[in-house]
Design an enzyme around this catalytic site. Structure first.
Site, PDB file in Angstrom:
ATOM      1  N   ARG A  38     -28.585  -5.490 -54.098  1.00 23.97           N
ATOM      2  CA  ARG A  38     -28.652  -4.973 -55.469  1.00 23.97           C
ATOM      3  C   ARG A  38     -27.261  -4.826 -56.082  1.00 23.97           C
ATOM      4  O   ARG A  38     -27.103  -4.991 -57.294  1.00 23.97           O
ATOM      5  CB  ARG A  38     -29.385  -3.625 -55.477  1.00 23.97           C
ATOM      6  CG  ARG A  38     -30.864  -3.834 -55.239  1.00 23.97           C
ATOM      7  CD  ARG A  38     -31.631  -2.564 -55.043  1.00 23.97           C
ATOM      8  NE  ARG A  38     -33.057  -2.822 -55.218  1.00 23.97           N
ATOM      9  CZ  ARG A  38     -34.011  -1.938 -54.951  1.00 23.97           C
ATOM     10  NH1 ARG A  38     -33.693  -0.739 -54.508  1.00 23.97           N
ATOM     11  NH2 ARG A  38     -35.268  -2.245 -55.136  1.00 23.97           N
ATOM     12  N   LYS A 199     -54.735  -4.269 -50.020  1.00 28.37           N
ATOM     13  CA  LYS A 199     -55.895  -3.647 -50.669  1.00 28.37           C
ATOM     14  C   LYS A 199     -56.110  -4.083 -52.107  1.00 28.37           C
ATOM     15  O   LYS A 199     -55.159  -4.167 -52.886  1.00 28.37           O
ATOM     16  CB  LYS A 199     -55.725  -2.130 -50.662  1.00 28.37           C
ATOM     17  CG  LYS A 199     -55.859  -1.542 -49.271  1.00 28.37           C
ATOM     18  CD  LYS A 199     -55.785  -0.042 -49.339  1.00 28.37           C
ATOM     19  CE  LYS A 199     -56.197   0.583 -48.025  1.00 28.37           C
ATOM     20  NZ  LYS A 199     -56.101   2.032 -48.068  1.00 28.37           N
TER      21      LYS A 199
END
Ligand code: ADP
Ligand code: MG
Length: 400
Positions: A38, A199
């Site tokens: 980053r 999920k």
């Protein structure tokens, strides 16, 4: 396309103060940075502003101190990594507003760089308190946001400041917005989306949005089990959210209505226990999964068919692995499809954009991270963008 100003719109900044929102929420171990990706992403912006003569003040958050000064969450822990990546000395200022910052600016020469303290040490940051934003802005002349990964939050340093100072997208923000626009904003068709992961419940909004946007929706991972079960397939002991059957049907109906073809696996890799290369491992048709078996990856035939789908597409957006890729050999489908996408991208036949924590890890594991057109490391912001939501930090930069 969102219109925003970039560093190209800025001329000489000699002696002017530029506030730059960057992402310094870096992975750490024992107060040492373990991955400076980053920092490297924002280095071009910081150095460009410095080269234009600005006094550059870096603003960032670290962790969740909840509006308190927590010494173990000081952004000063990232100072060494910053100095190393930038190849420059960086002054640390333990405030974000007020006279201490003003005095530090007095000491800085044009082109110098300073790091201000963790914005989340102040309660007004997460509340997007206008008074805090005004106090921060009072010391500066321009605001540059180079932290796409924080743009889904309307905080003082990500949103409020953009309304108080001339506001610009940094180079990393600019690259991210351009890549995302190419992938879903105004893509070359046909467009395919791969959505995998554990999920359905965590990606309902992503699925609902994508069926209206893409031509092919490829569903893999644990969430494919939920869709298969909704279609009446017995998925044995697989990870599956049976209670979402009706929701899956609605998503499939919506896809049908908007002309989006949904691809579910028709062969799968199953095992009785979740372990590396278990003895019970086998490949079977989705209709042959036994009561005591789990689906852990998309099968080889379906994977090949999916690669053929990609060959007919010009744009790909990918979030979520096709299988439990951390454990061999359940990485096979993800690795194979990632390699197909990478090869097509290299031939200039496909624009490929991917994002998501585990997705980035899976693509790196497949050895193709460099070959995708763009890989977003933005996590939450990337997912909200996939959900079709406006990101406050991006909207605030908008000029038209
Ligand atoms: P991302 O972080 O890229 O958004 P997710 O967090 O949604 O991705 O999903 C990644 C996780 O899904 C991985 O840990 C992977 O092991 C798991 N997963 C994928 N397929 C299956 C499966 N068939 N059964 C159980 N877990 C799975
Ligand atoms: Mg994840």
């Amino acid at each position: 396309m969102t219109k925003f100003k970039t560093l190209d719109d800025i001329g000489d900044l000699t002696g002017k103060v530029a506030l730059v929102r960057v992402d310094l929420n870096l992975p750490m171990q024992d107060a040492h940075v373990t991955d400076d990706t980053r920092v490297r992403a924002s280095a071009p912006t910081i150095l460009e502003l410095s080269a234009k003569g600005a006094k550059v003040l870096l603003l960032a958050h670290f962790g969740r101190p909840g509006g308190e000064k927590v010494s173990t969450m000081s952004v000063s822990m990232t100072l060494d990594a910053l100095q190393e990546v930038l190849g420059r000395e960086v002054m640390f200022v333990p405030e974000i507003a007020g006279p201490v910052v003003a005095q530090s600016i007095g000491i800085l020469a044009p082109g110098d760089i300073a790091l201000l303290e963790n914005t989340r040490f102040w309660k007004g940051e997460e509340r997007n308190d206008p008074d805090l934003a005004k106090a921060i802005a009072a010391n500066a002349d321009i605001y540059v946001n180079d932290a796409f990964s924080a743009a889904h939050r309307a905080h003082a340093s990500t949103e409020g400041l953009a309304h108080l100072l001339p506001a610009y997208a940094g180079r990393s923000m600019e690259a991210e917005l351009k890549a995302l626009e190419k992938a879903l904003g105004d893509p070359v068709r046909p467009v395919a989306a791969v959505v995998g992961g554990a999920k359905v419940s965590s990606k309902l909004d992503v699925l609902t949005h994508l069926v209206t946007k893409v031509d092919h929706l490829i569903i893999g991972g644990g969430m494919a089990n939920t869709f298969l079960a909704a279609r009446g397939v017995s998925v044995g002991k697989s990870l599956c959210e049976h209670e979402l059957a009706a929701t899956c049907e609605q998503i499939l109906d919506a896809a049908d209505k908007s002309g989006c073809t949904v691809h579910l696996p028709y062969d799968v890799v199953v095992a009785k226990e979740f372990a590396a290369n278990p003895p019970s491992l086998r490949i079977c048709n989705v209709h042959e999964v036994a009561e005591d078996e789990m689906i852990l990856d998309v099968g080889p035939q379906a994977t090949e068919a999916l690669a053929d789908v990609l060959k007919t597409c010009r744009t790909l957006v990918w979030n979520g692995p096709l299988g439990a890729f951390e454990t061999e050999p359940f990485d096979a489908a993800t690795v194979a499809l990632a390699k197909s996408a990478a090869a097509l991208t290299k031939e200039d036949a496909l624009v490929s954009v991917a994002g998501g924590g585990d997705t980035v890890a899976a693509l790196a594991h497949a050895g193709v991270a460099q070959d995708f057109s763009y890989i977003s490391t933005a996590g939450g912001a990337f997912l909200e963008w996939m959900e079709g939501k406006d990101l406050p930090g991006v909207t605030a930069l908008q000029t038209a």
